[in-house]
Scaffold this motif. Structure first.
Motif, PDB file in Angstrom:
ATOM      1  N   TYR A  62       0.842  -1.199   0.000  1.00 20.57           N
ATOM      2  CA  TYR A  62       0.000   0.000   0.000  1.00 20.57           C
ATOM      3  C   TYR A  62       0.874   1.244   0.000  1.00 20.57           C
ATOM      4  CZ  TYR A  62      -3.695   3.217   1.654  1.00 20.57           C
ATOM      5  OH  TYR A  62      -4.589   4.251   1.793  1.00 20.57           O
ATOM      6  N   SER A  65       2.404   1.687  -3.417  1.00 20.92           N
ATOM      7  CA  SER A  65       1.340   2.086  -4.341  1.00 20.92           C
ATOM      8  C   SER A  65       0.933   3.541  -4.121  1.00 20.92           C
ATOM      9  CB  SER A  65       0.117   1.169  -4.171  1.00 20.92           C
ATOM     10  OG  SER A  65       0.437  -0.171  -4.442  1.00 20.92           O
ATOM     11  N   MET A  66       0.880   3.968  -2.852  1.00 24.68           N
ATOM     12  CA  MET A  66       0.542   5.356  -2.549  1.00 24.68           C
ATOM     13  C   MET A  66       1.550   6.323  -3.140  1.00 24.68           C
ATOM     14  SD  MET A  66      -2.238   6.114  -0.784  1.00 24.68           S
ATOM     15  CE  MET A  66      -2.001   7.507   0.295  1.00 24.68           C
ATOM     16  N   ALA A 151      -4.903   2.373  -2.666  1.00 29.83           N
ATOM     17  CA  ALA A 151      -3.971   3.492  -2.532  1.00 29.83           C
ATOM     18  C   ALA A 151      -4.486   4.749  -3.231  1.00 29.83           C
ATOM     19  CB  ALA A 151      -2.613   3.105  -3.109  1.00 29.83           C
TER      20      ALA A 151
END
Length: 477
Positions: A62, A65-66, A151
């Protein structure tokens, strides 16, 4: 503008859509934490560390991805970016349901089986270590797809908020849509545990996962930029754009000025936001991912018996919606600039998590006391988080908001990785060695240690943020 034209309120329709997206986001995220202690863990033979590894890898995936989701949202823009995000995470949510079938297929060669039959096949496999290893890897893959899509939720929601609300209303609107996280967590126990009891744990992932596709159908027709939205009249558009004269970044072409990804790291404001996320996001995720197991381990409450205490806990968290009102009071009544008002509010919220220091000691009297205490601490987190998100819109041009939000989300995910991974290892270690810590023995001593970390994280985060950005200083280049 027509004289005496009554202002439309379409911006609240957008806020409602963001609220439902965030609710679905957290429903999808909660399915595993609620079903693993009683259903999934026993089927595959997982330990605390196995579950901790899955949640830790979700956090790091995550986080990564963020880092790119914000830039992706700024590139595609709000409408298309949100559609891609929720579409991907809904597919990822549904994929979890097929991990049992995939495990039976990979280890026993039986692919064409139903969910119940897959469980029977797995129970007959002699090599338990292989079952654990394969199933954990499959769930990590499903969590990767989920993380990849999820995300995009907050960068897109923060960007939409900046497009539809003036600065003075952003913390309040953010607290409203951010309360979807609490509603999702509050509704999840009743929905998910009963579905799992009736139709199996696999059904929970599929049914909850399908909600995202329903949301997409509405978003296609609901969202337009305010200046191109026929349902936003001139009076509302003027209200939305009221900051333009005070801040040239909010209007015209400058409003969409984009900073390069690397360029965002040149500013202390980025580092302040990222550090605040790093210190505190993992706390919320710890409460979210581990409270069902905490109730089972420490108080022997499991399955549908957890519905009432978890519902009460997240009902208490709903008071966080007022977290968006407090900075407005400081801004409107005390004449503070938005950043100063938010930091003052965040300092107040940072003291409430200290109550978590008493959660474990008071649990000896009644499990309701830690439930209430964690509810208050989690409410303080959500109020803190709504204002922390809003500081990005205060200081960065709109074209960089999603990118900076993504960078901060990456830092938050990284912090969560450490706490999830550490918690799983700590709980297994304290349980195996029956370690004693300040009067507690075994796994309860491990929970007490993590609660201490959760309690002090916000004050540390606030002090560092204030040191990096002591005064309001918007980015103009």
């Amino acid at each position: 503008m027509k004289r005496n034209e009554k202002m439309t309120n379409y911006r609240w329709m957008i806020c409602a859509m963001l609220f439902f997206a965030t609710t679905i986001n957290y429903l999808d995220r909660q399915v595993l934490s609620l079903t693993w202690p009683k259903f999934i863990g026993p089927e595959f033979g997982w330990t605390n560390e196995d579950y901790g590894n899955i949640t830790a890898w979700f956090s790091i995936l995550y986080a990564v991805s963020m880092l790119f989701a914000g830039k992706f949202i700024d590139w595609l823009d709000t409408k298309k970016g949100f559609l891609w995000a929720i579409g991907i995470w809904s597919v990822g949510a549904c994929l979890h349901a097929f991990c049992g079938i995939a495990t039976s297929g990979l280890l026993a060669g039986k692919w064409l089986v139903g969910f119940a039959e897959a469980g029977e096949v797995i129970s007959g496999i002699g090599d338990g270590a292989m079952v654990v290893g394969v199933s954990v890897m499959l769930f990590i893959f499903a969590r990767f797809v989920l993380a990849l899509g999820e995300a995009g939720n907050f960068p897109a929601a923060i960007k939409a908020t900046a497009e539809y609300f003036p600065k003075k209303d952003r913390a309040f609107s953010t607290s409203i849509f951010n309360s979807g996280a609490t509603i999702g967590a509050m509704v999840a126990p009743a929905c998910i545990l009963y579905i799992a009891e009736m139709w199996g744990w696999e059904a929970t992932f599929i049914i909850i996962g399908l909600l995202g596709f329903v949301w997409m159908g509405f978003w296609v027709f609901v969202y337009r930029k305010p200046e191109r939205n026929a349902k936003v009249n001139e009076a509302e558009l003027a209200y939305i754009r009221q900051d333009q004269q005070a801040d040239p970044r909010e209007g015209g072409g400058a409003a969409e000025k984009k900073l390069s990804f690397a360029g965002c790291f040149r500013f202390r404001q980025t580092w302040a936001f990222a550090f605040g996320k790093f210190m505190t996001d993992g706390v919320w995720w710890f409460y979210l991912f581990w409270m069902p197991k905490y109730l089972q381990t420490v108080f022997h409450i499991e399955g549908t018996a957890q519905v009432l205490p978890l519902t009460v806990l997240y009902t208490i968290v709903m008071i966080s919606i007022y977290g968006g009102w407090l900075p407005s009071y400081f801004i409107d009544r005390k004449g503070m600039n938005p950043y100063a008002g938010r930091m003052r509010a965040m300092l107040i919220f940072a003291f409430f998590p200290l109550l978590a220091l008493f959660a474990q000691p008071l649990g000896g009297y009644s499990y309701w006391l830690p439930v209430v205490i964690i509810g208050i601490a989690a409410a303080a987190h959500q109020a803190w988080s709504a204002n922390l998100f809003s500081t990005v819109g205060d200081m960065f041009p709109k074209g960089a908001i999603a990118t900076v939000t993504g960078i901060g989300g990456m830092a938050g995910g990284l912090g969560s990785f450490f706490i999830q991974k550490g918690a799983g290892m700590l709980f297994d270690y304290t349980g195996r060695t029956q370690m004693r810590f300040l009067g507690f023995e075994g796994e309860p001593s491990g929970y007490f240690m993590i609660f201490i970390i959760c309690a002090v994280a916000y004050l540390i985060g606030w002090v560092v943020m204030k040191s990096l950005v002591p005064k309001y200083k918007p980015i103009t280049a």
